[in-house]
Design an enzyme around this catalytic site. Structure first.
Site: not given
Ligand SMILES: CC(=O)SCCNC(=O)CCNC(=O)[C@H](O)C(C)(C)COP(=O)(O)OP(=O)(O)OC[C@H]1O[C@@H](n2cnc3c(N)ncnc32)[C@H](O)[C@@H]1OP(=O)(O)O
Ligand SMILES: O=CC(=O)O
Length: 769
Positions: A384, A670
């Site tokens: 994206r 986010d």
């Molecule tokens: C409205 C929208 O636009 S939605 C789309 C955009 N938003 C996103 O993509 C959000 C994606 N999610 C994230 O960024 C994360 O899940 C967060 C920041 C919310 C939380 O992350 P953390 O605080 O690292 O969570 P947590 O400590 O529970 O993570 C555990 C493990 O999962 C991994 N992890 C967490 N979320 C993700 C993810 N989305 N993708 C890959 N790995 C992830 C962490 O890196 C960590 O890895 P490790 O155990 O190997 O060190």
């Molecule tokens: O990008 C996704 C959203 O829910 O906003």
């Protein structure tokens, strides 16, 4: 002040200001007619400062001139051009921007070497064709009074220097001042710069051996704005991404589409004006034939027929590996809402994706003694890019910041299209998610960008595929039109529900009768949200593509099993609603949620890859404009105001320090979710909302909000701890958030303002290569 009026053909050479290093520079092109006026870039550049000296940035001119007429003989130095390393590895970062124009042999290359500061030596000019006059731009940062020495081989006469060579210095007020030649003898000239405490460069050296150089002023400098100028940090790692050919491709996209993008953004403004005057968004009568016509999009590529569960996340190295290994069908790698778009994050993200597509990505977590690498089975990668509105202030193209999404798309596509199609797309791809569009004309631009990219890559039209996020209120009335524009490149639409809620407030910013209840109450059961999801499913399935569900904001809660189970249950419920409604897949924000989401979708869809043919949802054909706009119901409380404030400030603080998605109060936050907090506060303050619940009867005002901010800042400090609070950027975040919530008119995007705080341009010091 000196002015140059005669724009006779000339060449540009640029050098590095880090004089301690040997550097090479290209002369770019000749020009034989006056150059088109280019708007001064500073008008559009966010205020930023040079790293290290904190001075206000005065933009040095880029160093390429557009060729207006092809040279008759091929330059004798064409071979030098050809022999430049294809990956740009020996090209200083300031100058990679020159390279895109090299292709047609219209330029001549001169190398020059900087032996010791502050002495510059320009070599190679003897190779210029007879009659080629020259202008040399030396983008140096001047400390105070210094002398520079320019040595031009082949131009022996001392008379030459006095008559045909002139030097100008750009002062911090952006004016150019003629500087004095102290001595000239043989091939050298020593020049004294004005004794001024200026830190602004560059120096311009104009040499025309056959014609006396005329005086010139700032308009002349506009000429320098033609070209690509990389102002971001450049090192060996980034050199893999910022190659001359990749930048050339980005520049071509920018040049071809910039006026279309500008127009589309103007149209957004015009639509906003109409909504602010009371108009409501609705279906466009002019495109009824598209909505009512029978047509379908190109068949879905087999590689992505099954997208039951997709994980999203920023393009951070470890997360890329974790996401690809998560068991989800797709990983949406995010340059947008989940990423703070600092140069470092963006370029590292490009490196990470390149390694991921190549299958070589690894990450060594030394602290935990853990090495991350890809599993045999991985998710399919979608990328994206940023939205149309965001600039990329580290790459200037013809004097203006590049469009962020074209940089994201262009660099990623350029480096990965071939391996991607081989290893991931089974002949298709790369795949993209497209955010924040408001109208089908924006989809049309993307479609043209894709066609342009396919042509450049020599791949079949329709190879690239994209899912469009329907995440603005105006776009819900354009779903058919958006799919129609992208019909050869579409793989569906997605319910970007968080941005959609943000957009509802934004669209109705001048409609006090449409105030939102507390953020937590604006769920998918609100009539306007349900109507949006249902109509999206119906539209996609009618056109033969995926209807993707949205993001549940819950994330696992590690230290509280009961709360964790409750959160998981909410996710299951949300996903069950989606699959039953007919969605073909859904989003999850965390790997810990993937099994639960997969289970719900598998249980309800069995082995079918999608429901495109099975869930037509013809019942949703009757959804009306009123359904889509229905005012959401619910209370507005002091708790809602406080939570918005606490979340908004903490999110901005994280964003300013490089994290675009964070866990806050057990939810994923986010840019999209934070936007809801911001605009909702703005709306409540603007219209003096009367609160319900605990704050019953209290009106939200700027004064009340100020008190809330103060108290919530204290709460944040106690929650995160004094040390983290002090080291973090909470105070700056608070300032930004508070200003935006109380601004007389609503800022279009939180991140546009905040972006100014994270731009770090690197005018001095080339990368160490
Ligand atoms: C409205 C929208 O636009 S939605 C789309 C955009 N938003 C996103 O993509 C959000 C994606 N999610 C994230 O960024 C994360 O899940 C967060 C920041 C919310 C939380 O992350 P953390 O605080 O690292 O969570 P947590 O400590 O529970 O993570 C555990 C493990 O999962 C991994 N992890 C967490 N979320 C993700 C993810 N989305 N993708 C890959 N790995 C992830 C962490 O890196 C960590 O890895 P490790 O155990 O190997 O060190
Ligand atoms: O990008 C996704 C959203 O829910 O906003």
């Amino acid at each position: 002040m000196a002015t140059l009026s005669s724009l006779t053909p000339f060449l540009l050479v640029s050098s590095l200001h880090n004089a301690k290093q040997q550097s090479r520079v290209q002369i770019l092109s000749t020009s034989s007619k006056p150059l088109a006026h280019v708007r001064p870039a500073t008008a559009t550049v966010p205020t930023s400062s040079f790293e290290g000296n904190g001075a206000t940035f005065v933009q040095p001119p880029p160093f390429e001139l557009r060729k207006s007429k092809p040279p008759s003989p091929v330059s004798p130095l064409a071979s030098v051009v050809q022999s430049l390393p294809a990956d740009g590895s020996s090209i200083p970062h300031d100058h990679v921007g020159h390279l895109p124009r090299i292709k047609n042999h219209s330029c001549i290359v001169a190398w020059f070497v900087i032996p010791i500061f502050p002495v510059f030596s320009v070599r190679g000019l003897e190779q210029l064709a007879v009659g080629s006059p020259l202008a040399v731009a030396l983008p140096i940062v001047v400390v105070s009074s210094v002398s520079i020495r320019v040595s031009v081989e082949g131009l022996e006469s001392s008379l030459f220097w006095n008559v045909y060579v002139q030097y100008w210095l750009q002062l911090s007020n952006r004016n150019w001042e003629l500087v004095k030649i102290i001595t000239s003898s043989g091939t050298e000239s020593v020049v004294s710069l004005p004794d001024r405490k200026t830190k602004a460069g560059p120096i311009l050296v104009a040499i025309n051996p056959f014609k006396k150089v005329s005086l010139y002023g700032n308009d002349y400098i506009e000429a320098y704005k033609q070209g690509v100028d990389n102002r971001g940090r450049y090192d060996e790692e980034f050199a893999k991404i910022l190659t001359k050919d990749a930048l050339k491709f980005v520049a071509e996209l920018q040049r071809e589409f910039r006026s279309h993008i500008r127009y589309a953004l103007e149209c957004r403004k015009e639509a906003k004006r109409r909504y602010n005057e009371g108009a409501l968004p609705g279906f466009d009568p002019a495109t009824r034939y598209i909505r009512e016509g029978e047509w379908v999009c190109a068949p879905v590529p087999p590689a992505v027929a099954d997208r039951k569960v997709e994980i999203t996340g920023p393009v951070e190295r470890k997360m890329v590996i974790n996401a690809l290994n998560s068991g989800a069908k797709v990983f949406m790698a995010d340059f947008e809402d989940a990423l703070s778009p600092s140069w470092e994050n963006l370029m590292r993200g490009q490196v990470n994706l390149k390694d991921a597509v190549a299958g070589t990505i690894t990450f060594n977590d030394k602290a935990r003694n853990k090495v991350y690498k890809l599993n045999d089975q991985t998710a399919k990668l979608f990328v994206r890019p940023r939205g149309w509105h965001l600039p990329e202030a580290h790459i200037f193209i013809d004097g203006e910041p590049a469009t962020g999404c074209l940089v994201d798309f262009g660099l990623y596509f350029y480096h990965n299209h071939a391996p991607f199609r081989q290893t991931q797309g089974a002949g298709f791809g790369p795949f993209f998610y497209l955010p924040k569009m408001e109208h089908s004309r924006e989809a049309k631009i993307w479609n043209n960008v894709f066609e342009r990219a396919e042509k450049m890559a020599g791949i079949e039209r329709g190879s690239i595929r994209a899912t469009v996020l329907i995440e603005t209120l105006p776009a819900v009335f354009q779903m058919n039109e958006i799919l129609y524009e992208l019909r050869d490149h579409s793989v569906g639409l997605n319910c970007g529900r968080w941005d959609y809620i943000f957009s509802y407030v934004k669209t109705f910013q001048a409609h006090p009768d449409r105030l939102l209840p507390d953020r937590v109450l604006v769920g998918m059961t609100q009539h306007f949200m349900k109507s949006y999801s249902d109509l999206l499913i119906r539209t996609c399935h009618r056109r033969g593509v995926h209807a993707m569900g949205g993001m549940a904001a819950q994330i696992p809660i590690r230290d509280d099993p009961a709360a964790n189970e409750a959160a998981l249950e909410l996710v299951r419920k949300d996903k069950l609603r989606e699959v039953k409604a007919g969605h073909d897949g859904t989003w999850a924000a965390h790997p810990g949620l993937i099994p639960a989401c997969v289970e719900v979708f598998n249980n309800n869809m069995g082995n079918a890859p999608n429901q495109i043919k099975d869930a037509k949802r013809d019942d949703a054909a009757s959804i009306t404009e009123e359904d889509l706009l229905q005012i959401p119901r619910g209370v507005r409380t002091m708790d809602g105001l406080r939570l918005n404030t606490r979340v908004g400030i903490q999110y901005v603080a994280a964003w300013l320090t490089g994290s675009g998605s964070v866990p806050l109060y057990n939810l994923m936050e986010d840019a999209a979710t934070a936007e809801i907090s911001r605009v909702q506060n703005w709306q409540w303050i603007k219209y003096g909302v009367e609160l319900d619940g605990d704050g019953l009867g209290v009106r939200v005002s700027k004064e009340l909000f100020s008190r809330v901010v103060e108290e919530e800042m204290a709460r944040i400090e106690s929650e995160v701890g004094k040390d983290k609070f002090k080291k973090g950027m909470y105070k700056e975040a608070c300032k930004i958030f508070k200003r935006q919530c109380t601004a007389p008119t609503l800022d279009d995007f939180l991140t546009l303002d905040a972006y100014n705080y994270i731009v770090i341009q690197h005018p001095k010091g080339p990368a160490k290569l």
